[in-house]
Each structure stands twice: as C-alpha cells, then as structure tokens.
Design an enzyme around this catalytic site. Sequence first.
Site, PDB file in Angstrom:
ATOM      1  N   HIS A 147       0.821  -1.385   0.117  1.00  0.00           N
ATOM      2  CA  HIS A 147       0.322  -0.074   0.212  1.00  0.00           C
ATOM      3  C   HIS A 147       0.664   1.345  -0.019  1.00  0.00           C
ATOM      4  O   HIS A 147       1.824   1.309   0.364  1.00  0.00           O
ATOM      5  CB  HIS A 147      -0.798  -0.410   1.337  1.00  0.00           C
ATOM      6  CG  HIS A 147      -1.723  -0.964   1.024  1.00  0.00           C
ATOM      7  ND1 HIS A 147      -2.021  -2.193   1.392  1.00  0.00           N
ATOM      8  CD2 HIS A 147      -3.336  -0.683   0.857  1.00  0.00           C
ATOM      9  CE1 HIS A 147      -3.354  -2.600   0.776  1.00  0.00           C
ATOM     10  NE2 HIS A 147      -4.124  -2.075   0.862  1.00  0.00           N
ATOM     11  N   LYS A 151      -0.294   5.002   4.933  1.00  0.00           N
ATOM     12  CA  LYS A 151      -0.952   3.914   5.295  1.00  0.00           C
ATOM     13  C   LYS A 151      -0.675   3.591   6.921  1.00  0.00           C
ATOM     14  O   LYS A 151       0.425   3.169   7.049  1.00  0.00           O
ATOM     15  CB  LYS A 151      -1.639   2.606   4.273  1.00  0.00           C
ATOM     16  CG  LYS A 151      -2.063   1.828   4.864  1.00  0.00           C
ATOM     17  CD  LYS A 151      -2.838   0.297   4.330  1.00  0.00           C
ATOM     18  CE  LYS A 151      -3.991  -0.270   4.079  1.00  0.00           C
ATOM     19  NZ  LYS A 151      -5.124   0.337   4.960  1.00  0.00           N
TER      20      LYS A 151
END
Length: 235
Positions: A147, A151
């Site tokens: 990600h 995040k």
Amino acid sequence: MKIGIAGYTGRVGQLLVKELQSGAWSGLELAAGSTRKIHPEHTEAENFSVVSTAEELCAHADCVIDFTTPEGTKDLLDAAVKTNTALVIGTTGLDQVMENAIAGAAKKIPIVYAANMSVGVNLLLALVEQAAARLGPQWDIEIFESHHKNKIDAPSGTALALGKSAQKGRKTGDFVTDRTGKRVEGTIGYAISRGGDVVGEHMVTFYGMGERIELGHKASDRSLFARGALQAAQW
C-alpha cells in the site's frame, strides 16, 4: 436516500463526494459530511451540510458511509444506534472488540461492514477459502500486501480478511508476521510493503512441493472503493 459521509475531506471521503455529485447515482442524495474541525471555507464551498460530530451527521442522513479511523467508527456506531441510521463501514484496522460491537449493533440497525469494498477482492476472499479447504496443511500459505506510504495499519484489513478466509477454509492456521526462524507447518505468513502511492495490491500464494498457486488482486483506481460503498448503501 440521504447519504452522510464521515470524514468527507479524507482520501476516500473526497471520492465519495465526487461520485455523488456526478449525477450517476439516481436515488442517492449527498446530505451531509463530517470533519473534525469546520473551517469557513468548508461551509461556504459545499452545497451540503458540514458537521463536526457523529450525532449531527447521523441526524442528517438515512445512511452514513464511513472510511475513517477505529476511534471515529466507534463514535459513529454509538450515534447510529441512537438515531436508527444505517451504516456502510469500510474502516480498516478494527480490533475484535470493535468487530463484536458492529455485530451487536447490526441486530438493531442495517450495517454493511467489509474490509474492502471492491467486488474483485470479495471474490478473491471466496477463492482463497475454497483453495485452502481443498489443499492440505502441507501447502504453505503466504500473503503479500502493498500500500501507499501513508497507510497506518499493517497488515492491511484486506490482508487480514484474506488470512481469515484461509483459516476458515483450512479450519486452522496461526498468523505470523515475524519471519525469524524456521517456518511452522500450517501457519499463515504475512509480508508487508509500504511506499509511494500504491492503491492496494494483495497476493495469496499456496506453496506446494514443486508447484505453487497464486491468487491476487491489484487496485489501480481508488474510486472503486467509493463506488462499492455506494452500491452497498443502495443494497
């Protein structure tokens, strides 16, 4: 249906606003959005109500969509039960206590809760469960996820959901994130990557002797999560 967006200035919140204002969602009306601190430019620029609390948001909406934080989701859950407001929850990083609270609240109000609002990811969850059920514990399961650098939770909510699908199919399997030492048979291993602007990539690999099976999903457009949440609200 009047839609409220928790954290409407956030990454997914802004996409939800854009989708609802596009005119593509017949029967859905953007009624309100919440933000922690209301600035004058918020109330002047928007053609919907801008509020700062979960109670106010629920009071304006028939259904609230939430992609915020575990703390924000807890406040929203309490408010929604009081106001009998439906919820679509896409917040990740929720612990078992919060998941139990959601299950309890779902007996009183309509709730859709998913670690990932992508249709493709939800199909992947089913495929992983089926594969794990058919392959024995001698097949090692590894879950890789990547990600963007901002995040917060790791492993991602989707990666954990994939692990739970594998557990359900195999009916066993502890999660392992520390890869020090020899692999223990039957465990489900995780590898995590964070960097750049990656929307989301997940790969579940079943390692056998002399062969392996890979099941994966890559998201290239974050707006798919917003569209999935709006489909859930309609449903």
